[in-house]
Enzyme design. Structure first.
Site, PDB file in Angstrom:
ATOM      1  N   ASP A 152       0.845  -1.203   0.000  1.00 57.28           N
ATOM      2  CA  ASP A 152       0.000   0.000   0.000  1.00 57.28           C
ATOM      3  C   ASP A 152       0.876   1.248   0.000  1.00 57.28           C
ATOM      4  O   ASP A 152       2.026   1.202   0.456  1.00 57.28           O
ATOM      5  CB  ASP A 152      -0.897   0.022   1.246  1.00 57.28           C
ATOM      6  CG  ASP A 152      -1.834  -1.164   1.292  1.00 57.28           C
ATOM      7  OD1 ASP A 152      -2.133  -1.726   0.220  1.00 57.28           O
ATOM      8  OD2 ASP A 152      -2.244  -1.528   2.410  1.00 57.28           O
TER       9      ASP A 152
HETATM   10  N1  URA Z   1      -1.019  -5.987   3.929  1.00 55.51           N
HETATM   11  C1  URA Z   1      -1.580  -4.764   3.922  1.00 55.51           C
HETATM   12  O1  URA Z   1      -2.629  -4.541   4.489  1.00 55.51           O
HETATM   13  N2  URA Z   1      -0.931  -3.776   3.250  1.00 55.51           N
HETATM   14  C2  URA Z   1       0.257  -3.964   2.625  1.00 55.51           C
HETATM   15  O2  URA Z   1       0.811  -3.018   2.059  1.00 55.51           O
HETATM   16  C3  URA Z   1       0.832  -5.243   2.659  1.00 55.51           C
HETATM   17  C4  URA Z   1       0.162  -6.251   3.314  1.00 55.51           C
END
Ligand code: URA
Length: 240
Positions: A103
């Site tokens: 993310d």
């Molecule tokens: N899980 C998440 O919620 N976000 C990420 O960026 C990676 C794994």
């Protein structure tokens, strides 16, 4: 392999552009300037220098990055900068892709490659390659929360509960979570399913390969064959 083709394969531009750079005297082969684009070069151990910058020839590109917060894993980001803007032009030109996504607000270990089979192996749940995350939570990390994450939590659109391979409290609001899969927002959704909320998220390890401690956010590094072996180490041998 002809010199101009070697350059092209490493992301130094079009055929015409590579030929022109060689003719202009901007290219050295293993330290010696070479202005004939048709020169035969041996890719094994080949070092190309362009405008004074040395590049080892690599059949395929494997790279790790310390992803900073505020960057999207997309070539066409909607609201933030792109992680690809942190890579040099030749890597973009040869078409490296993210190996799975983080993310925009997640930091830590992110891989890139132009080897489709490697990307597939790394993200396939069947390969059992573990990813370790450190999450700080809005509320204290309770024993009940850790138990729920170990035993499995129900997520929307998932047919069965999803469990962490391992889960440990690091301090009152921080936990370390090991996952076998890489589902959309998986850590955030799993922690939300326990009634808590992720405030910061950092990926520390893939397989048994950890983010190098001396690599600053935004920095990247080539991966060597020994690194690739560590990355592809399946759980639980990756634990040691
Ligand atoms: N899980 C998440 O919620 N976000 C990420 O960026 C990676 C794994």
């Amino acid at each position: 392999m002809k010199l101009y083709r070697a350059l092209q394969s490493q992301g130094f531009g079009s055929r015409k552009g590579c030929v022109a750079q060689v003719r202009a005297g901007a290219v050295a082969v293993n330290g010696m300037v070479c202005d004939d684009p048709e020169t035969e070069v041996d890719p094994a151990g080949l070092e190309l220098t362009l405008d004074g910058v040395a590049w080892a020839f690599r059949e395929k590109a494997y790279v790790l990055m310390h992803k900073p917060s505020g960057y999207e894993c997309s070539h066409h980001p909607s609201h933030h900068l792109s992680v690809f803007s942190l890579l040099p032009a030749p890597l973009l030109q040869r078409g490296v892709q993210c190996v799975g996504r983080l993310d925009q607000d997640t930091t830590g270990l992110l891989l890139f490659s132009d080897d489709g089979q490697f990307i597939h192996r790394m993200i396939s749940p069947r390969k059992g390659i573990a990813k370790i995350y450190r999450a700080t939570c809005a509320e204290p990390v309770t024993d009940a929360m850790l138990d729920a994450l170990r035993q499995g939590v129900a997520l929307n659109d998932e047919p069965a509960p999803i469990a962490a391979l391992a889960c440990d409290r690091l301090d009152a609001r921080t936990l370390r979570l090991t996952l076998a899969e890489g589902k959309y927002h998986q850590v955030k959704r799993m922690i939300a399913a326990t009634g808590n909320r992720v405030e910061t998220l950092h990926r520390e390890t893939i397989g048994s390969h950890a983010l190098p401690a001396d690599l600053p956010p935004g920095g990247w590094r080539w991966l060597e064959p020994a690194d690739l072996q560590q990355l592809e180490q399946p759980w639980p041998s990756a634990r040691s």
